[in-house]
Motif scaffolding. Structure first.
Motif, PDB file in Angstrom:
ATOM      1  N   HIS A 164     -13.622  20.864  32.596  1.00 39.85           N
ATOM      2  CA  HIS A 164     -14.325  21.121  31.330  1.00 39.85           C
ATOM      3  C   HIS A 164     -15.784  21.497  31.616  1.00 39.85           C
ATOM      4  O   HIS A 164     -16.407  20.959  32.532  1.00 39.85           O
ATOM      5  CB  HIS A 164     -14.275  19.877  30.437  1.00 39.85           C
ATOM      6  N   GLU A 165     -16.296  22.429  30.820  1.00 36.20           N
ATOM      7  CA  GLU A 165     -17.680  22.887  31.039  1.00 36.20           C
ATOM      8  C   GLU A 165     -18.702  21.785  30.787  1.00 36.20           C
ATOM      9  O   GLU A 165     -19.811  21.835  31.317  1.00 36.20           O
ATOM     10  CB  GLU A 165     -17.976  24.099  30.144  1.00 36.20           C
ATOM     11  N   GLY A 168     -18.698  30.080  21.438  1.00 34.49           N
ATOM     12  CA  GLY A 168     -19.101  29.835  22.827  1.00 34.49           C
ATOM     13  C   GLY A 168     -20.594  29.899  23.074  1.00 34.49           C
ATOM     14  O   GLY A 168     -21.124  29.159  23.910  1.00 34.49           O
ATOM     15  N   ASP A 169     -21.306  30.786  22.373  1.00 37.55           N
ATOM     16  CA  ASP A 169     -22.746  30.937  22.605  1.00 37.55           C
ATOM     17  C   ASP A 169     -23.597  30.155  21.601  1.00 37.55           C
ATOM     18  O   ASP A 169     -24.804  30.320  21.519  1.00 37.55           O
ATOM     19  CB  ASP A 169     -23.134  32.426  22.562  1.00 37.55           C
ATOM     20  N   ARG A 201     -14.879  26.037  20.990  1.00 35.15           N
ATOM     21  CA  ARG A 201     -15.610  26.654  22.108  1.00 35.15           C
ATOM     22  C   ARG A 201     -15.301  28.147  22.207  1.00 35.15           C
ATOM     23  O   ARG A 201     -16.194  28.950  22.519  1.00 35.15           O
ATOM     24  CB  ARG A 201     -15.252  25.960  23.425  1.00 35.15           C
ATOM     25  N   ALA A 202     -14.028  28.510  21.973  1.00 33.64           N
ATOM     26  CA  ALA A 202     -13.649  29.931  22.030  1.00 33.64           C
ATOM     27  C   ALA A 202     -14.331  30.713  20.910  1.00 33.64           C
ATOM     28  O   ALA A 202     -14.761  31.859  21.097  1.00 33.64           O
ATOM     29  CB  ALA A 202     -12.130  30.064  21.924  1.00 33.64           C
ATOM     30  N   LYS A 203     -14.472  30.093  19.754  1.00 31.88           N
ATOM     31  CA  LYS A 203     -15.027  30.763  18.573  1.00 31.88           C
ATOM     32  C   LYS A 203     -16.553  30.838  18.614  1.00 31.88           C
ATOM     33  O   LYS A 203     -17.149  31.842  18.210  1.00 31.88           O
ATOM     34  CB  LYS A 203     -14.574  29.994  17.322  1.00 31.88           C
ATOM     35  N   PHE A 223     -20.020  23.678  18.289  1.00 37.68           N
ATOM     36  CA  PHE A 223     -18.868  22.944  18.854  1.00 37.68           C
ATOM     37  C   PHE A 223     -19.241  21.539  19.321  1.00 37.68           C
ATOM     38  O   PHE A 223     -18.413  20.815  19.860  1.00 37.68           O
ATOM     39  CB  PHE A 223     -18.171  23.732  19.977  1.00 37.68           C
ATOM     40  N   PRO A 255     -23.767  26.322  21.007  1.00 40.47           N
ATOM     41  CA  PRO A 255     -23.344  24.942  21.309  1.00 40.47           C
ATOM     42  C   PRO A 255     -23.363  23.990  20.123  1.00 40.47           C
ATOM     43  O   PRO A 255     -22.503  23.108  20.029  1.00 40.47           O
ATOM     44  CB  PRO A 255     -24.341  24.492  22.385  1.00 40.47           C
ATOM     45  N   GLU A 302     -16.898  18.151  20.544  1.00 47.82           N
ATOM     46  CA  GLU A 302     -17.062  17.607  21.894  1.00 47.82           C
ATOM     47  C   GLU A 302     -17.268  16.089  21.839  1.00 47.82           C
ATOM     48  O   GLU A 302     -16.725  15.340  22.640  1.00 47.82           O
ATOM     49  CB  GLU A 302     -18.278  18.266  22.557  1.00 47.82           C
ATOM     50  N   ASN A 354     -11.353  21.261  20.214  1.00 48.49           N
ATOM     51  CA  ASN A 354     -12.518  21.584  21.039  1.00 48.49           C
ATOM     52  C   ASN A 354     -12.373  22.947  21.706  1.00 48.49           C
ATOM     53  O   ASN A 354     -13.332  23.737  21.736  1.00 48.49           O
ATOM     54  CB  ASN A 354     -12.725  20.482  22.088  1.00 48.49           C
TER      55      ASN A 354
END
Length: 294
Positions: A78-79, A30-31, A26-28, A36, A33, A40, A22
């Motif tokens: 966590h976001e 991130g914009d 998210r790092a790869k 990822f 959703p 999640e 995860n």
């Protein structure tokens, strides 16, 4: 099926993989959703599986030893709020009072609480309290569960845990703000209960309340009941908790002076004069206020 140690290790390994995956996704993306989202959902499902530990207390020391509790705690930031709230659910189950009693019988009760303290559990949980919006029902429920975790940790070693919460977190400040809320609800009651436990267990917390403006907060919360009776048994319990908090503070001689300056004696006399429910508690508070504690 009952979880055994081999099963617990597989569970932990799978959980750690889901967390790593995860983070990577998210790092790869991130914009994006949608990219990822699957990772999640898998992470959330794996967190749910960790609840099996609550039915196998004998495995909790091995779980703590695996260092996965550190990973679990990291997810409180966590976001995705659903994942953070699921972590609170898990911790509430693992620190359930009955479960901690079972662990004590295995001579392992403090293994879990010690690890939560060492890994920054109190500050992560309290930081989350400040982020939660209680007007959202799910977040109000999560608030209640965090207070429950704090209460159960405090019961294992009142003085040490209370002083850890005092030194490392803003819990006392949050509780004082929460009891100031005008309307009554279950979380206001629970906040008064946890504050009472903190104060009973620790002279350091008693002193900190007096040195800040905590006694003012407590007296303000009590003043709402000087001329009105509680509308339920739960609200009556709130009044008793608040009064217990004041009495615990008054065990410190310096706080007796603060109480006098804050017109605490006048408030108690008013409560006695009106003869409402709060008058039952007022005599006790006056007794503590006038005692020679030096």
């Amino acid at each position: 099926n009952t979880l055994d140690e081999a099963g617990m290790k597989r569970l932990v390994l799978s959980f750690e993989k889901r967390v790593t995956e995860n983070l990577k996704m998210r790092a790869k993306f991130g914009d994006q959703p949608q990219r990822f989202l699957d990772s999640e959902i898998e992470l959330f499902a794996q967190l749910k599986k960790l609840h099996a530990l609550a039915t196998s207390p004998s495995l909790i020391p091995a779980f703590v030893q695996s260092r996965s509790l550190t990973t679990v705690l990291s997810l409180l930031t966590h976001e995705n709020a659903d994942i953070a709230m699921e972590v609170v659910d898990l911790l509430a189950e693992l620190t359930d009072a009955d479960l901690l009693t079972e662990l004590a019988e295995l001579a392992s009760a403090n293994v879990l609480v010690d690890s939560l303290l060492e890994e920054g559990g109190p500050s992560l949980l309290v930081d989350m309290l400040y982020r939660l919006k209680e007007e959202v029902p799910e977040e109000a429920e999560t608030t209640h569960k965090i207070l429950n975790i704090a209460e159960n940790m405090l019961e294992t070693d009142p003085k040490r845990v209370a002083e850890m919460f005092l030194r490392k977190t803003e819990l006392v400040q949050w509780l004082l703000l929460r009891i100031k809320a005008r309307s009554f609800d279950a979380n206001k009651l629970y906040a008064s209960e946890v504050l009472s436990i903190l104060l009973q267990g620790s002279p350091a917390v008693q002193k900190a309340i007096g040195e800040g403006n905590g006694l003012d907060h407590l007296l303000l919360a009590l003043s709402a009941y000087k001329r009105k009776d509680p509308s339920s048994l739960e609200e009556a319990e709130l009044i008793e908790n608040l009064n217990d908090c004041v009495c615990s503070c008054l065990l410190q001689p310096d706080n007796q002076t603060v109480f006098l300056k804050a017109e605490g004696v006048e408030l108690m006399v008013l409560a006695l004069r009106d003869g409402r429910y709060a008058s039952r508690c007022a005599l006790k508070a006056l007794d503590y206020a006038l005692a020679r504690n030096a």
